[in-house]
Design a protein around this motif. Structure first.
Motif, PDB file in Angstrom:
ATOM      1  N   SER A 182       7.454   0.570   0.287  1.00 12.65           N
ATOM      2  CA  SER A 182       6.905   1.570  -0.095  1.00 12.65           C
ATOM      3  C   SER A 182       6.137   1.725  -0.904  1.00 12.65           C
ATOM      4  N   THR A 183       5.552   2.169  -1.307  1.00 14.48           N
ATOM      5  CA  THR A 183       5.152   2.783  -2.136  1.00 14.48           C
ATOM      6  C   THR A 183       3.323   3.319  -1.763  1.00 14.48           C
ATOM      7  N   ARG A 184       3.548   4.341  -1.484  1.00 14.33           N
ATOM      8  CA  ARG A 184       1.865   5.048  -1.248  1.00 14.33           C
ATOM      9  C   ARG A 184       2.131   6.023  -1.572  1.00 14.33           C
ATOM     10  N   VAL A 185       0.374   6.505  -2.298  1.00 14.78           N
ATOM     11  CA  VAL A 185       0.201   7.205  -2.913  1.00 14.78           C
ATOM     12  C   VAL A 185      -0.303   8.153  -2.200  1.00 14.78           C
ATOM     13  N   ARG A 186       0.741   9.565  -3.023  1.00 13.68           N
ATOM     14  CA  ARG A 186      -0.034  10.525  -2.670  1.00 13.68           C
ATOM     15  C   ARG A 186      -0.733  11.102  -3.467  1.00 13.68           C
ATOM     16  N   MET A 213      -0.267  -0.838  -8.977  1.00 12.40           N
ATOM     17  CA  MET A 213       0.480  -1.587  -8.184  1.00 12.40           C
ATOM     18  C   MET A 213      -0.061  -1.732  -7.412  1.00 12.40           C
ATOM     19  N   SER A 265      -6.427   5.181  -7.152  1.00 17.35           N
ATOM     20  CA  SER A 265      -5.178   5.675  -6.889  1.00 17.35           C
ATOM     21  C   SER A 265      -5.840   7.311  -7.792  1.00 17.35           C
ATOM     22  N   ASN A 304      -8.465   1.173  -3.111  1.00 14.95           N
ATOM     23  CA  ASN A 304      -7.695   1.850  -2.746  1.00 14.95           C
ATOM     24  C   ASN A 304      -7.580   2.448  -4.461  1.00 14.95           C
ATOM     25  N   MET A 332      -0.288   2.396 -14.244  1.00 16.23           N
ATOM     26  CA  MET A 332       0.303   1.704 -13.111  1.00 16.23           C
ATOM     27  C   MET A 332       0.017   1.264 -11.979  1.00 16.23           C
ATOM     28  N   LYS A 335      -1.082  -4.153  -4.069  1.00 16.42           N
ATOM     29  CA  LYS A 335       0.320  -3.680  -2.578  1.00 16.42           C
ATOM     30  C   LYS A 335      -0.460  -5.633  -2.910  1.00 16.42           C
ATOM     31  N   ASP A 352       6.616  -7.215  -1.269  1.00 19.11           N
ATOM     32  CA  ASP A 352       7.753  -6.367  -1.910  1.00 19.11           C
ATOM     33  C   ASP A 352       6.915  -4.866  -2.220  1.00 19.11           C
ATOM     34  N   LYS A 353       6.498  -4.288  -1.765  1.00 20.51           N
ATOM     35  CA  LYS A 353       6.942  -3.004  -1.376  1.00 20.51           C
ATOM     36  C   LYS A 353       6.744  -2.385  -0.607  1.00 20.51           C
TER      37      LYS A 353
END
Lengths: 132, 132
Positions: free
Chosen positions: B49-53, B40, B25, B23, B38, B42, B46-47
């Motif tokens: 949905s946080t995709r790093v676009r 984040m 970003s 990963n 940041m 995975k 808890d998330k």
DNA sequence: AGCTAATGAGCCGTAAGCAG
DNA sequence: CTGCTTACGGCTCATTAGCT
């Protein structure tokens, strides 16, 4: 068991790619040489999963293939040459030739089989046609 | 070639969960990249949905597109070059090409379809016109 | 809303591992 | 060495989700 089946039908298509794709390959990303230093034991017990798959670059593949056409079973000197030419380890070279020979042989066998069944089909076909 | 079926044949393979996530970003919109403070990771909980676009900059896009016109399916060496040239991760590069190919193909298919229906329309039209 | 990165499932080819 | 199996990298295709 059946990893291998003879398709027996023309490539109906296959999803995907045009038959000509020689595109395969990869390179080691900039200068990695993962060999050696990594302490991966060869204990046969547990390796949950770390196989390092070397991806051969186009140029390396070309060199290997060319040599293969000349001699599918190169001697040590030749292999050494290849090591130098490709930058791959001797082990990788050896394995590549082994796999290549095996693959070739298998393909050839399959081809022969296909041809034989083809002939049978043709024979029966001509038989039925001539009977009418 | 134009028609593509999805076979959905036997479920031979057991499982197969492989997930490698590198990963990274990379957000480089034209300049700044500073850190990814940041981080984040995975966490599985808890998330959902946080995709790093990744937002591609104009220049990056230009480089990629140019390469695409030359070869829509670059080999690893080329990709590596692109990684260097754009500053994007290899994964992003790969995904971009995949998506681009898919998109292109879809567009082309749609275009062909449109053309075909167009021809039909023209045919019927001329038919009705000539009948009067 | 539309575009389009990113993800995931399913598949393929094949390098690596292992038995024989 | 051969022959078979396994696991990995990449691909397609469909879908999801983040921007402008």
């Amino acid at each position: 068991m059946p990893q291998q089946f003879i398709p027996s039908s023309m490539p109906i298509n296959g999803g995907g790619h045009n038959n000509n794709s020689h595109n395969r390959s990869s390179i080691s990303s900039s200068s990695n040489n993962s060999l050696g230093s990594m302490s991966m034991k060869k204990s046969k017990k547990d390796k949950p999963s770390t196989r390092v798959r070397t991806v051969l670059s186009e140029s390396q593949l070309r060199i290997l293939k060319q040599m293969y056409t000349q001699n599918s079973r190169p001697d040590a000197v030749t292999k050494d040459h290849l090591v130098e030419a490709t930058g791959l380890s001797a082990r990788v070279i050896r394995v590549w030739f082994q796999n290549k020979r095996c693959k070739d042989k298998k393909r050839q066998t399959a081809m022969k089989e296909a041809q034989r069944t083809m002939e049978k089909v043709c024979f029966f076909l001509s038989f039925f046609l001539s009977s009418s």
